[in-house]
Motif scaffolding. Structure first.
Motif: not given
Length: 410
Positions: A355-368
């Protein structure tokens, strides 16, 4: 990988637990530093999302192989690895090795084998495997037939605060069946097991979980009767969750025509009525997790007569677009899709991700979500292309991926 420079992704649509909103996300030292109305700071690397979804990396709960190119293609940053290895993950050393196997660009979270050799008899050293990195305990591809052993497992796991992941098929009823009993199996002359095999397994394990006070997760629940049991158990407060793969909400046993071994799965494909029940269970939150069940199998396992072919599918690359079909069909919202694909499996694994939550690991995807492409078994990034969705057009792709704030190049 260690993040050397802060990252700010701007100009996107943030997929948040409460909905989708325009905004940005800033990552520093491998974690999410800020979400929402965020401006880059001096020295930040800046990425313009150009209107794409900024979403958490997918957490694929219950894969059978570490297949990094396929996971990265599918927007997956974490994988919960089933214990069905050779040898099984039934020793601390094997768990520790598996936990390191994804480095540097994939998080691997091993699920410890519930019993020695996955034979369903003697409990494995769960506490030692937890200390070695196991994030849950699993029965593997098999159901533990001995109720006493299963109860001891649930009680032990409850003491260790580990989720028990169960395979819900009564082995005594399945025997050597390769399909679901019904019209399609009869037409093809295939041995079929009744759907009650799943319901009986679910009912037994639910009863034992209540006795043992354990958290129980059914890796796949695919029949109307079993889903109703899970629904009722949740209503009375049992700590149970359920998962499914896209195959069981996209396909029925009609896909077995022409003896297509890519559609030989475990559990097998069900009737159209059961498929509709799975979709309804996703909509009403009876099902908590959608996972790929990624199990790449080469020609030596699949190019065989149907009864001899190994069950399993390569599902990591198609997990996201097939789940997005539920969004387009207005079965679920986009934020609910990422609960199923990321937040809920991360919660089961006990990791600060998904989840995009402050403090969480920065595992992020850009999705089209609208990007069109065709699933092609001959061109997959996976180590084998055994997909039942071969040549199917889909929409939705991860166009960029970060693990701990570091870009994944492939």
């Amino acid at each position: 990988m260690k993040q050397q420079r802060a990252l700010t992704i701007t100009g996107g649509q943030l997929v948040l637990p409460g909905g989708v909103q325009a905004g940005a996300v800033r990552c520093a030292e491998g974690r999410i530093a800020a979400v929402g109305d965020v401006s880059p700071q001096d020295g930040d690397e800046i990425v313009d999302a150009r209107g794409a979804f900024i979403a958490p990396g997918l957490v694929d709960f219950g894969v059978f192989a570490i297949d990094k190119p396929a996971f990265h293609f599918g927007g997956i940053t974490r994988a919960g690895l089933m214990p069905d290895r050779s040898p099984p993950l039934d020793r601390p050393s094997a768990v520790r090795f598996a936990a390191q196997s994804g480095k540097p660009d994939l998080w691997v979270h091993p699920l410890a084998a519930a019993t020695v050799g996955l034979e369903g008899k003697q409990l494995a050293e769960l506490a030692l495997m937890r200390d070695a990195g196991a994030r849950a305990v699993a029965t593997g591809r098999q159901w533990i037939a001995d109720s006493g052993t299963m109860l001891r497992l649930l009680q032990y796991a409850a003491m260790l605060d580990l989720v028990v992941v169960s395979h819900a098929e009564d082995a005594g009823l399945i025997g050597g069946a390769v399909a679901t009993a019904g019209e399609m199996a009869s037409r093809l002359g295939l041995s079929g097991a009744p759907t009650e095999a799943e319901a009986l397994a679910v009912a037994r394990d639910l009863a034992l979980a209540e006795i043992g006070g354990a958290r129980l997760h059914f890796r796949q629940v695919t029949t109307r009767a079993a889903l109703e049991l899970v629904r009722s158990a949740k209503a009375r407060g049992v700590a149970v969750t359920a998962g499914v793969t896209p195959a069981h909400f996209m396909l029925s046993d009609l896909a077995l025509k022409d003896f297509r071994t890519f559609a030989r799965l475990s559990p097998p494909l069900r009737s159209e009525d059961d498929r509709q029940a799975v979709i309804a269970a996703i909509a009403d939150r009876t099902i908590d997790v959608i996972a790929s069940g990624h199990d790449p199998r080469g020609p030596e396992d699949k190019r065989l007569p149907f009864v001899d072919a190994a069950p399993g599918m390569a599902g990591a690359e198609s997990l996201l677009p097939l789940t997005l079909t539920l969004v387009r069909d207005e079965v679920i919202s986009i934020e609910r899709a990422f609960d199923l694909l990321a937040a809920n499996p991360a919660r089961l694994l006990g990791v600060e991700a998904g989840a995009l939550v402050e403090g969480y690991e920065a595992d992020i995807a850009l999705i089209d979500p609208e990007k069109p492409w065709v699933i092609d078994s001959a061109m997959m990034a996976a180590s084998a292309g055994n997909t039942p969705f071969d040549k199917q057009p889909v929409q939705g792709r991860a166009t960029a991926l970060w693990k701990g704030g570091v870009a994944i190049s492939d």
